[in-house]
Design a protein around this motif. Structure first.
Motif: not given
Ligand code: TPP
Ligand code: TPP
Ligand code: SF4
Ligand code: SF4
Ligand code: SF4
Ligand code: SF4
Ligand code: SF4
Ligand code: SF4
Ligand code: MG
Ligand code: MG
Lengths: 287, 394, 101, 188, 394, 287, 101, 188
Positions: E126-140
């Motif tokens: 029940g958590w939203l899940q995001f996967y980052a491609e880069s560190n920029q995406e990680g931060l954003d």
């Protein structure tokens, strides 16, 4: 003729790490018929990278937090099979005082015949020097950072793990320091003889995490006891503590701190306060 | 006559488990209670370890299993969830532990009744998963699970799910095999795998670097494939010895069916009766029961569903943000198949909401609609939608 | 071909000896047997362990009676050069010199 | 099959043994060659709170596993429940209500067949439980046997001997006495 | 230039988290270390709680969140697994906690390197899940996760995955927004939901009986549906404010593609370069990156894959006895779609096995084969099969 | 005018359960500005079945094992917001001595300003009377069954939880017994005043699990202390225990056992052994 | 329609009073105010809580001066009939009688 | 893009700062308007064990995220590693090796361009670390700048000032001195 330690060289622990010295002696005293359960931590990670192992006795690692429970299972199985043998847990301070506390507490409560050894390097070293419950007041670690808003570093006193286990009425509890080798040996031998849950709290220098010269590991540990910061004692079934070494003249804690950069930031005031805490302990434990 | 939990306890006794590590949780508590009594009465010679948490219970199970003991335990819901980390380790270490589960909903909110969320959330963990329709199946599957798990070609742990209350607390006729029969069937001797042994000191649970780790996972993958074969063997040996038939999936009334209901666990019986009733009305419905969910019987399901029109998956779980877990896997299994049926998901019976004929009526009406038109892929049945929507709808 | 055991068991106890961690060393401890009093403190504290005991007779000794005692010998295959033995030796019998390879 | 299946609902209070009653009835029916099933409605309240349990009896294996919504018979172990629980909810038109009470059937005005028995008095006379907490679940099964008749009192007694956690004989005797003393409202 | 963990730490700082409960684990440790330093230096006014386990860390996160605090934390692998039980509770209680994950393999054997097993095993939670491609995406993504999670229409927790080492320990250029911009974007005030308040004494975490439980689960289901809408809104607001474009799935070179690679996380870039190279050779390959895995962007994926021939799913995880989790859901999404492509699964990069051009070469050659003939549905790449098979094959 | 307890009737606990009486008094002393964290167990399950609650103060339940961690989070948030208020954990013996031990240990180690109350009914009652670490030696439970191979029942002594928490140097630790109401009230009042981690070990009769007459709950508890089985004491920061009630004449433990069927199976030998253990405790704690 | 709050929060503190748990009772405690000495022990120990304090003036009392003191009153809506008050009353002022409904 | 991307591998020992060197190089390259990326090969051994780290430099954003298999340059922080690690593994044909050593390039017989610098001596002369553990990672970057030339020594110095955990000036000065003193084997 090379000696037959039950712990082989070729492991990956830091040069100067005292942990392997501790382990080799405990295994030497325990002998071959010994089953080791090792919590995640420096000792585990750096001695058993598949397909290599430094262990010459049956050894198992399951997770960070559950060695005492795994040992409980082994012990029960041995009981069922009528098998004799020593079961020893090795776990760091983090794997004992923090995340492994409950499994250990349960093991002691149930009275399993296991010796649990906490090698205490006073932080989570395997993951890079983060504070644990056993990190002493005033120590820098990467999660008790020092800065203008916090000039002290770790703000909590060291968790008295051995006292806590003694309060469980464990069959035998002792603090040990390899730098006091005769005392160490006597206690380990005793621990091997007693039946039931036993606990050893072993201080070990981590030159990497304590920011110390690797050659000074034993010297620092010696100072820990000579300054009174790490007293040596033992007890049985939660009974009265017996102090097994009482320095004739206590060295100031400052001498202990001097060799370790993790305490470098401390002001004299703070060191004074720590000295008072140590003095108080000894006063409370004077005969 | 046994309750489901008693089935599990008797199966453990018949399997002559050596060690029983436990921590109590509703609805499984009767399992350890019965084992405790068996031991106190001298009927079972096993070590009972009352751990201080389920996390420690499964850890002790690993320790005992590493020492060569046959280990059974039981848990449910929060208890299983608390074991999560260690479940992966038990399978990674290839230990044939067998666990009875009283399938129960997960918090929050806390709820002690039946759904399959607890075990479904462990479907990645490398354990074999069996779902019992009845207490007889519960007993038989536990027994077979030992034989399958301990097979040298498998050496993976198993969990056998019995629906909370609907099975665990329901008393019904169960045929309990004789001890000698089971001794012969499973074998009394220690399982064959490397164990902790002072004469043969090995290192268990070593560190797996990138150079080796993936091979170990591939090994587990193959062991699961092997399990698929071994399950068939053991199921048929069981049938020949005890007369009761088991297969990974059970197909009933399928030959001419257009619509197929897929079920797991205790609601199967109600579905069966419902379908029989509807067949009298001329509705061509079939029933596919999944008994073995891990390894997922993909080929068997593909074969069974080929040419069907609509498949109604009865999911007693929900993967939030996706849909039911069974639906997902069944639908995935259809990929690349010609004559693939339309798979429709039905979320039912969460947290003990009773699954009744009415439930299946609703399922059927949507499934029938799906024969001709688009329907939602995920359908919640028996839920008061309005009550929720006023707060949540956007 | 890699050996992939079932469950990642390492069957060959103590096989870490194939890792010659002596290569980590930048400073090298050298025991001066003419000074060494055979107290074995270095042997006690070496963490690898890379100091072993050997029969004393082939070694020099500060005093005759000691000659028969076992001596500490450093196994440079494993000695990481931590310097603990150097630091702990009560008679400063161990030199510590920059490694030349 | 629905024609033959017989469904029973028990009403009791937590701690009174309604679940055990349902189980023993299932065992008794099974002993006679029927298939049977019994289960509780498990709530979170504790001792003293109203509880329900169910038994199904059939000649064929029982497949369904939902709660009983339309029982053929309702068994009320504690008369005080009549004020707080709608014991006849869903009861089939020709259903039977068996009540532990010192009253007679005609003192109730349910539109159903009513059987009554003073199970509390019988239980106490057999020293089953205390006056604060009499154990009536075996006695009431005697009444069930008499009123419904789809299990014999012998089977009930045997099932009790097999399953009662304690005082097997006393429980069996109580059941038998209750069987004898049950008043069937429709037999006049 | 920031390492991935620093991206996460800076994002927490910019989000002005109130409470940071933590327990260290490789490869996420730098997150708490940086936060500790920010606090020690007086740059961040937050409470740092060094819990005694991850189980307690997420529990403290719940406590703080219930008291109205904005809460961030970070973990990985065993740590996430140890939180399992409580993750379901955080979402069931509808608390907008945001967690950074250093995606790492699960024991046994223990391994500290990258794969997605840890978060995939929480895809039901029940958590939203995001996967980052880069560190920029990680931060954003961390920043956006706060805004999405705290949206009244959502109120669900989020996890943002950064691949172990490949991102967490890799330093690369990252554009860090100004504090004022973020204050305006996320908002400084406490999130809007009922909290522990002595003037308004409410009961949190009550017992949910069968009469109500399922409605709460349905509410979570709707909140996930809402999240799908809110994510689009927040992504586009972010793009308009900060210029960087985000969408649930990213499609590149898709228009004429016959074969599509589906990726999550850091291997996307390598895949992108690989595909570009292969396009020069005339191969019609497209790339579909999944940024949002929960809620699963089913419709978007269906639309994107319509008419494609073969889809190669790059799974950095394995559900034992089934296959890759991403594969399963993508394949399921195809059900009922005409012109459904063939979905082929590739298990790659477990436990830090490097994903290289060679990996994709192998993937491609199987995918090309699948254009014309049957291929295995589950394909293990870069694994020494022989080494394993001698022990495991039957 | 009905009294304004902060705990409302209409809950689902057993008739005669002493737990609600404990709770109503603690809340009365703590007052409205109190935040309760409740571990899974009888108290939690039976007082908050949605959509009903018996609690008139902010209350939260998260899980069985983590109340102390949840409370740590609440406390940290309050610190951040500069908010004042009492935080109280209520947890059973199972949720404290066993599965919640570690979270509690960590909370105390970190020094959170929380009062933790263990209501000790000496077993897992919510799930039907299974043994916990706090189950006393010789007690029957459903997982310490009695039979010919085990005529004793529970074979381990009761885990000394309060001692263990005291060994952590918690700010205040006390054992309390509602049957000694003045002593109880004084200690709760004191606990509300002290800052830092505080712990109360409260014995409570569970008539259902102890197989006792529901009307005898308080009487049984009184006997627990009058027989010396449940001594009343307190201490601060791990200092010396102060016995707050010393029976003038100890009653035999048999009197305590007599009212509870869970001890019915015990032979006189075993009861004698238990009596000796009690006597020993008091001898060790004589002034 | 059921109320389904977000996260299952119960907003109405103390609303369990709608559950009239007095129906659980099989024995009923009845205070005999002529004996009751107003010690409030029953009030202290009632676990529901279903004994409250009321102004004493409308009640009988064993002695005149006590009459002004508050008296314990049982709220039978909630009293489960556990008998604790009966057992603890120091002057046996509470009768315990079989419930008749 | 592969034509322009430049890949560097660092060999050091745990605790010597090879990872920091890789990071600082990446920062320096970034300062000059390039894209860059740096990362460790993270093993489980401790202080003293051989470690590797990598830097990528490109004019375009860097997409790939695999290890460096065919570096353009290899930097060896500790000469003792030459005996235990195959430092030239995968090195491109026209690759460069930069070695911290007191020897001269022609004393090595690698079939590559070799640059040498006595980074240890330089580090010690700037009081960076102790003779047991000299901190050579900044000095060696001066050598890198000189040998490879795709980052200026100014950028290296600025990157050091920005990123060095301590003794910023000394480190920058050491880098500069190393830059000056580096011997390029191919420039004779
Ligand atoms: C559940 C879980 N959380 C975190 C970790 C990461 N971890 C592994 S070892 C370790 C620190 C160990 O500390 P300690 O027990 O003191 O042993 P040391 O490393 O100091 O030898 C940590 C945090 C883990 N492996 N599992
Ligand atoms: C992780 C987990 N394991 C087990 C349970 C089941 N469980 C709920 S309450 C309880 C017993 C509680 O015992 P205790 O803390 O002593 O409280 P009591 O019920 O006696 O009031 C158990 C075993 C659970 N909810 N969660
Ligand atoms: S980090 Fe410390 S404890 Fe770990 S191996 Fe190095 S010296 Fe030993
Ligand atoms: S230097 Fe260290 S490793 Fe080498 S022999 Fe001495 S103590 Fe052992
Ligand atoms: S410590 Fe010194 S004197 Fe003692 S044995 Fe070693 S080298 Fe010889
Ligand atoms: S079981 Fe015991 S503790 Fe639980 S409510 Fe009943 S009397 Fe109280
Ligand atoms: S009988 Fe029990 S519930 Fe009723 S008033 Fe007395 S103490 Fe309270
Ligand atoms: S305990 Fe008895 S005397 Fe005291 S107030 Fe109550 S009824 Fe009156
Ligand atoms: Mg440590
Ligand atoms: Mg309890």
């Amino acid at each position: 003729m090379k000696d037959e330690w039950l712990f082989a060289p070729g492991h990956g622990m830091c040069a100067g790490c005292v942990v392997p010295a501790l382990v080799k002696h405990i295994l030497a005293i325990a002998g071959k018929n010994t089953f080791v359960v090792n919590s995640t931590g420096c000792l585990e990670v750096a001695t058993t990278e598949y397909p290599r192992t430094s262990w010459k006795v049956p050894w198992v690692h399951v997770a960070f937090e559950n060695s005492a429970a795994v040992a409980s299972g082994i012990e029960a199985a041995m009981k069922k099979f009528g098998e004799e043998g020593n079961i020893i847990c090795f776990a760091g301070d983090g794997g004992t005082a923090d995340i492994g506390m409950q499994a250990l507490s349960g093991m002691v409560e149930r009275g399993h015949d296991v010796l649990y050894v906490m090698y205490d390097n006073e932080a989570y070293m395997n993951t890079g020097i983060q504070r644990s419950g056993a990190t002493p007041y005033g120590a820098w670690t990467t999660t008790s950072e020092v800065g203008k808003a916090n000039p002290i570093g770790n703000l909590r006193p060291k968790k008295p793990v051995a006292d806590i286990i003694a309060a469980h009425k464990a069959a035998y509890v002792a603090t040990v320091n390899l730098a006091f080798f005769q005392d160490f040996k006597k206690k380990v031998e005793k621990a091997m003889k007693v039946k039931g849950p036993r606990f050893l709290h072993a201080i070990v220098t981590c030159p990497t995490g304590w920011r110390a010269d690797p050659s000074k590991g034993i010297e620092i540990m010696r100072l820990a006891t000579e300054t009174g910061i790490f007293p040596l004692w033992e007890n049985e079934n939660g009974g009265k503590k017996r102090i097994t070494y009482r320095p004739k003249k206590f060295k100031p804690v400052k001498e202990y701190f001097k060799l370790q950069s993790r305490f470098r930031h401390l002001s004299d005031d703070i060191i004074e306060k720590i000295q008072e805490d140590v003095d108080r302990w000894w006063k409370e434990h004077s005969e | 006559m046994l309750r489901g939990n008693e089935s599990v306890a008797y199966a453990f006794k018949l399997a002559r488990i050596d060690v029983f590590p436990m921590f109590p949780i509703t609805p499984s508590t009767l399992v350890p209670e019965r084992i405790s009594k068996f031991i106190a009465d001298g009927e079972l010679d096993a070590e009972f370890i009352p751990l201080e948490s389920e996390h420690s219970a499964i850890s002790a199970a690993i320790g005992a299993s590493l020492k060569g003991a046959r280990v059974g335990t039981a848990t449910a819901s929060q208890g299983l969830a608390l074991m999560h980390e260690i479940l992966f380790i038990a399978s990674g270490m290839r230990l044939p532990i067998v666990m009875g589960i009283g399938n129960r909903a997960l918090s929050a909110p806390i709820n002690i009744w039946c759904d399959h969320q607890d075990t479904m959330a462990e479907r990645d963990a490398g354990w074999l998963q069996f779902y019992a329709e009845s207490n007889q199946e519960g007993l038989d599957l536990i027994l077979m699970a030992f034989k399958i798990s301990e097979d040298k070609r498998v050496l993976l742990p198993s969990m056998v799910g019995l629906d909370a209350f609907v099975l665990t607390h329901t008393m019904e006729p169960v045929d309990v095999p004789e001890q000698e029969e089971i001794d012969e069937f499973i074998g009394k001797k220690k399982p064959e795998y490397l164990t902790l042994d002072a004469n043969n000191p090995a290192t268990f649970g070593a560190f797996g670097s990138p150079s080796h780790y993936m091979e170990f996972k591939y090994a587990q993958y193959l062991a699961m494939k092997n399990a698929s074969v071994v399950i068939d063997e053991v199921f048929s040996e069981f049938t020949s010895k005890f007369g009761r038939k088991y297969s990974k999936i059970n197909e009933e009334m399928m030959d001419d069916a257009d619509i197929v209901f897929i079920t797991l666990g205790s609601c199967t019986g109600t579905a069966r009766e419902f379908i029989k009733m509807k067949r009298k009305e001329g509705k061509k419905i079939g029933l596919l029961k999944i008994t073995v969910f891990r390894p997922f019987p993909k080929e068997e399901i593909r074969k069974a569903l080929k040419g069907k029109k609509v498949v109604a998956v009865i999911d007693r779980n929900i993967s939030f943000g996706f849909g039911g877990a069974v639906y997902g896997e069944v639908a995935a299994a259809m990929n690349g198949m010609d004559e693939s049926p339309k798979i429709v998901d039905f979320i039912v019976g969460l947290g003990g909401r009773d699954i009744t004929f009415n439930t299946f009526e609703e399922v059927l009406s949507i499934a029938e609609k799906a024969m001709n038109e688009e329907v939602d892929e995920i359908n919640w049945i028996d839920v008061d939608k309005e009550a929720v929507e006023k707060e949540e709808i956007i | 071909m890699k050996e992939i055991t079932r469950g990642a068991v390492v069957k060959d106890a103590g096989n870490s000896v194939v890792n010659k961690t002596g290569s980590w060393r930048t400073f090298k401890p050298i025991i001066n047997y003419e000074k060494c009093i055979r107290c074995m403190i270095c042997w006690i504290y070496c963490p690898e362990p890379s100091i072993y005991k050997e029969d004393g007779k082939d070694y020099d000794a500060p005093k005759e009676p000691i000659k028969k005692l076992p001596v500490p010998v450093i196994d440079y295959d494993y000695c990481k050069g931590c310097g603990i033995c150097v630091n702990e030796c009560p008679v400063k019998a161990i030199d510590f010199v920059k490694e030349v390879k | 099959m629905r024609d033959i299946m017989y469904e029973v609902r028990f009403h009791g209070r937590g701690g009174q043994g309604a679940v055990t009653a349902a189980n023993i009835l299932a065992v008794a029916a099974f002993r006679e060659g029927n298939y049977s099933q019994s289960f509780p409605f498990f709530g979170v309240e504790r001792r003293g709170a109203p509880v329900r349990a169910f038994t199904r009896i059939d000649e064929k294996p029982i497949n369904i596993r939902m709660y009983v919504y339309n029982p053929d018979a309702v068994v009320v172990l504690d008369p005080s429940l009549l004020d707080v629980v709608n014991v006849t909810e869903g009861l089939k038109e020709d259903g039977i209500i068996i009540i532990n009470t010192s009253k007679k059937p005609d003192e109730f005005d349910f539109d159903y067949r009513i059987a009554t028995v003073d199970a509390t008095a019988i239980a106490l006379s057999h020293r089953l439980g205390s006056s604060a907490a009499p154990i009536v679940n075996t006695s009431i099964l005697g009444a069930y046997s008499k009123a419904v008749g789809n299990v014999s009192i012998d089977s009930v007694k045997q099932a009790i001997m097999e399953r009662a956690p304690a005082k097997k004989e006393e429980n069996a005797a109580a059941a038998f006495e209750a069987y004898e003393k049950t008043v069937l409202g429709w037999e006049k």
